[in-house]
Design an enzyme around this catalytic site. Structure first.
Site, PDB file in Angstrom:
ATOM      1  N   ASP A   1       4.352  10.897   6.963  1.00  0.00           N
ATOM      2  CA  ASP A   1       4.552   9.677   6.189  1.00  0.00           C
ATOM      3  C   ASP A   1       3.357   9.546   5.244  1.00  0.00           C
ATOM      4  OD1 ASP A   1       5.597   7.422   5.085  1.00  0.00           O
ATOM      5  OD2 ASP A   1       5.955   6.377   6.968  1.00  0.00           O
TER       6      ASP A   1
HETATM    7  C1  BGC Z   1       7.143   4.726   4.163  1.00  0.00           C
HETATM    8  C2  BGC Z   1       8.183   5.809   4.140  1.00  0.00           C
HETATM    9  C3  BGC Z   1       8.471   6.222   2.722  1.00  0.00           C
HETATM   10  C4  BGC Z   1       7.171   6.672   2.085  1.00  0.00           C
HETATM   11  C5  BGC Z   1       7.332   7.168   0.668  1.00  0.00           C
HETATM   12  C6  BGC Z   1       5.911   5.104   3.355  1.00  0.00           C
HETATM   13  O1  BGC Z   1       5.048   4.041   3.221  1.00  0.00           O
HETATM   14  O2  BGC Z   1       6.782   4.449   5.497  1.00  0.00           O
HETATM   15  O3  BGC Z   1       9.343   5.390   4.793  1.00  0.00           O
HETATM   16  O4  BGC Z   1       9.425   7.232   2.695  1.00  0.00           O
HETATM   17  O5  BGC Z   1       6.268   5.594   2.087  1.00  0.00           O
HETATM   18  O6  BGC Z   1       7.549   6.160  -0.215  1.00  0.00           O
END
Ligand code: BGC
Length: 758
Positions: A291
């Site tokens: 993530d």
């Molecule tokens: C979120 C993810 C997301 C990623 C990219 C993160 O903060 O937890 O679910 O895909 O950002 O935007």
């Protein structure tokens, strides 16, 4: 160009056997040979490059990397980047791809990822809302459309579906998943993956999907986002992992790990989750993307000394690609050179990335997802039609006293549409809106006006704003707590109307990432406004627009009709009007429990019995002394404009074993006056087992449509597999004994029978 030709020559033998047409699925055997041949050409630095993901420039969801754009560009040109996120046009993706293809030594194409969570431009209901349709075909179709619109803008990889089981309405991201049930979430996961990925990842009308967040993220303590997760192994396997297993089996291209600490180990650094379970026991062959910055965040967790240490932990644990964290690019090469990391682990991660790229057909044509003609040929009108259809299927009718709904206004009727969200064209677009335009939804007011035509008088008053000041993806919403200046007009309009449609709920940016709340009622002045209006007009239909379950106990006792309309996307107002005026008979069912009070959270139907389940005579049982312990509106609940009667269950036998199946037949009758759809739900309970088991678990469901007076015999087959669970021996197995089978239209009102499994 010279550099790219090296690769072409090396791979020519394989390419020549592969048809160029995207319609021919890539053979797995060939893909493996191609992957090995590319890996053999790569330097250590180039390998690490494939494990690095850069952010484009906008839609940041966390702290951005320290690298400036200039440096990023240079690294792209050197082939030191495997993928990018948030690069959002055919022109931009083509440009970035060119930097790699025309300058780097090997020319390994990039993937372009983006959070396409409930549509790209055409907005569908937020995932929790869409799950309420229980209509898997509809959900597959909306994912297909989202994929089409994404590729038309150069995006070929979505960070969706989010399949975290979430049982706490305080957690803002509950809107992004499918709710509290592992079986329903698994079914939705498979439908969404099918919709995004189609039959063949190389088809330029499909995109790669991501199962996220692996794992446990949805059970953050106290519903506070990113918080620690205390989750035992039994619960992890029985509740959290099943949707991920289903996603892996469905061939999802990638997984995303999660921010949270799970029982003392950050998920991003968890070898148990990523290597032992996902890549080991499940033999899944795709790659895991971290993530946003979750590798480097292991320093904050107190699990890694510094970035380099974090990189070492994450890679060893099986995190293959570093999303915008900069840890892999800073640390991995040195770690190998210093002997702290076995290069074979890097090779495995790189092979996983290359495998997905081959399957997507990117080596055959790096620009296959950057077709400037495609966007022109999209049938956006058709997409909106589908959005309206999915939206109305997602609406849940919670209450309908004296059949107030559907509305049948005559020429003399005056309808007052009141509330902060009544004429809001933005909130229905919801959070995680990708390229859904601000203020582009059909508001409830517009929907009502479209539906009634000129003869019915429709008036409108806002009453009170919900939020004040700027609204944005990154800033918390400021709630209006003082400005009642619109109350008088709202009360006046309510007084002179025959009927009030009151539209309340949550702003688009009240749920979503980082949007945890301790209050889940009608925020700001909404409750006060509702009570004031209800004093002058009793005929109120309350339409709720929200991303999370709300606490609406007062409304359930005082308002005659309640319609749960979530954040339904582009066609929201039209879909709501379809239901209000009876053009569509509501068929949605709740995928999460609605509490009586926030203090019940986390609340879910599939709880354990405990040693003291219930005793109305004593206080010393597992309940609350101030409110009932069950949900106000339980999981699976939803009314229709008709009524359904369930007959007794008929079992084909009182016993079954591993080699036999048992059929459960239930007559379901439409006892009302209009055609309607019902989600017939089957639950099981294992009465005595080697570990304690939930009081009921959804194991099957069927959506049936019935004419007035019609009866259908709905048949379910119970197989041994449905009885399996992660047991005391840490195995998925069924155990002998007595079972209860329950069938009904929600998780509370069920017909029950028993059988024995030998
Ligand atoms: C979120 C993810 C997301 C990623 C990219 C993160 O903060 O937890 O679910 O895909 O950002 O935007």
């Amino acid at each position: 160009m010279k550099k790219f030709s090296i690769l072409i020559i090396c791979l020519f033998g394989y390419f020549s056997t592969q048809a160029q047409s995207s319609k021919i699925p890539s053979s797995v055997e060939n893909v493996e040979k191609k992957v090995d041949s590319v890996l053999a050409l790569m330097t250590l630095e180039e390998k690490v490059g494939q494990l690095v993901q850069y952010n484009g420039s906008w839609d940041l969801t966390g702290p951005a990397s320290e690298l400036g754009n200039k440096q990023k560009e240079e690294n792209l040109k050197k082939g030191m980047v495997g993928s990018m996120l948030n690069v959002l046009s055919v022109e931009a993706t083509t440009e970035a791809q060119k930097m790699v293809m025309e300058n780097s030594r090997l020319g390994i194409p990039l993937m372009f990822g983006y959070d396409v969570i409930h549509g790209y431009k055409t907005m569908f209901p937020v995932p929790l809302g869409e799950t309420a349709s229980w209509d898997l075909k509809a959900m597959e179709r909306s994912a297909q459309i989202a994929a089409l619109e994404s590729v038309a803008h150069g995006v070929n990889w979505t960070f969706s579906p989010m399949i975290d089981i979430s049982r706490d309405a305080r957690w803002g991201r509950i809107m992004e998943g499918s709710g509290e049930d592992p079986f329903l979430t698994s079914q939705v996961a498979v439908a969404k993956i099918k919709g995004y990925q189609g039959e063949d990842l190389a088809d330029p009308k499909t995109i790669a999907a991501t199962a996220k967040h692996f794992a446990g993220y949805g059970l953050a303590e106290a519903g506070r986002d990113y918080n620690t997760v205390h989750l035992g192994e039994n619960e992890l396997h029985n509740t959290v992992l099943p949707p991920f297993k289903a996603a892996a089996n469905a061939g999802v291209a990638t997984f995303m790990n999660s921010f949270n600490d799970l029982d003392g180990t950050p998920a991003t650094g968890s070898k148990y989750l990523q290597r032992d379970i996902l890549k080991g026991a499940w033999e899944w062959k795709g790659f895991v993307v971290s993530d946003w910055g979750s590798i480097t965040e292991m320093v904050n967790h107190g699990f890694a000394r510094d970035k380099k240490h974090a990189a070492e932990i994450a890679l060893k644990a099986g995190s293959d690609m570093d999303m915008e964290g900069g840890a892999y690019e800073a640390g991995l090469v040195e770690l190998v050179k210093e002997g702290d990391l076995d290069e074979r682990l890097i090779d495995d991660a790189v092979k996983r990335v290359l495998r997905v790229k081959f399957k997507m057909g990117l080596f055959e044509d790096p620009y296959r997802y950057s077709d400037p003609e495609m966007a022109k040929n999209l049938n956006m009108e058709e997409h909106l039609k589908v959005a309206r259809d999915v939206a109305r299927k997602s609406i849940v009718l919670l209450k309908n006293e004296n059949d107030l709904l559907p509305l049948k206004p005559s020429g003399k009727t005056t309808i007052a549409v009141i509330g902060p969200l009544a004429d809001d064209k933005d909130t229905p677009i919801g959070n995680w809106r990708a390229q859904g335009e601000t203020n582009s939804a059909v508001s409830v007011l517009e929907g009502v006006e479209n539906a009634v035509g000129k003869e019915v008088k429709v008036t409108y008053a806002k009453g009170a704003a919900l939020g004040v000041g700027e609204r944005s993806f990154l800033m918390p919403l400021k709630i209006n707590k003082n400005d009642r200046s619109g109350f008088a007009e709202a009360i006046k309009k309510a007084k002179s109307a025959d009927l009030v449609i009151m539209v309340l709920g949550e702003d688009a940016f009240q749920s979503g990432e980082g949007r945890s709340q301790v209050n889940i009622g009608l925020e700001g002045l909404q409750q006060e406004l509702l009570e004031a209006v209800s004093k002058v007009n009793e005929n109120i239909v309350l339409v709720l627009i929200n991303g999370r379950p709300l606490e609406i106990t007062w409304s359930s006792e005082n308002i005659p009709a309640i319609v749960e309309a979530w954040q339904l996307g582009s066609e929201s107002g039209n879909a709501i009007a379809d239901v209000l005026f009876g053009k569509y008979n509501p068929s949605g069912k709740l995928p999460v429990s609605f509490p009586r009070a926030v203090g019940q959270e986390p609340l879910y139907y599939n709880q354990k019995n405990t040693g003291r389940p219930f005793n109305p005579e004593h206080v010393t049982y597992s309940a609350y002394t101030d409110v009932e312990k069950d949900a106000l509106y339980p999981f699976g609940f939803g009314l229709s404009y008709t009524t359904f009667e369930y007959g007794d269950l008929e079992l084909s036998s009182e016993e079954m074993d591993a080699d036999s199946e048992l059929t459960v037949t239930v007559p379901v009758k439409n006892t009302g006056k209009v055609i309607g759809k019902e989600v017939v739900q089957l639950y099981l309970r294992d009465l005595v087992a080697s570990t304690t088991r939930p009081v009921k678990e959804l194991k099957a469901f069927e959506l049936v449509e019935l004419q007035p007076g019609e009866t259908k015999e709905v048949k379910f087959t119970i197989t041994e597999e449905m009885l399996q669970f992660y047991n005391a021996d840490k195995e998925w197995a069924s155990e002998e004994g007595e079972f209860q089978v329950m069938v009904g239209g929600n998780s509370r009102d069920l017909k029950v029978e028993s059988f024995r499994f030998n």
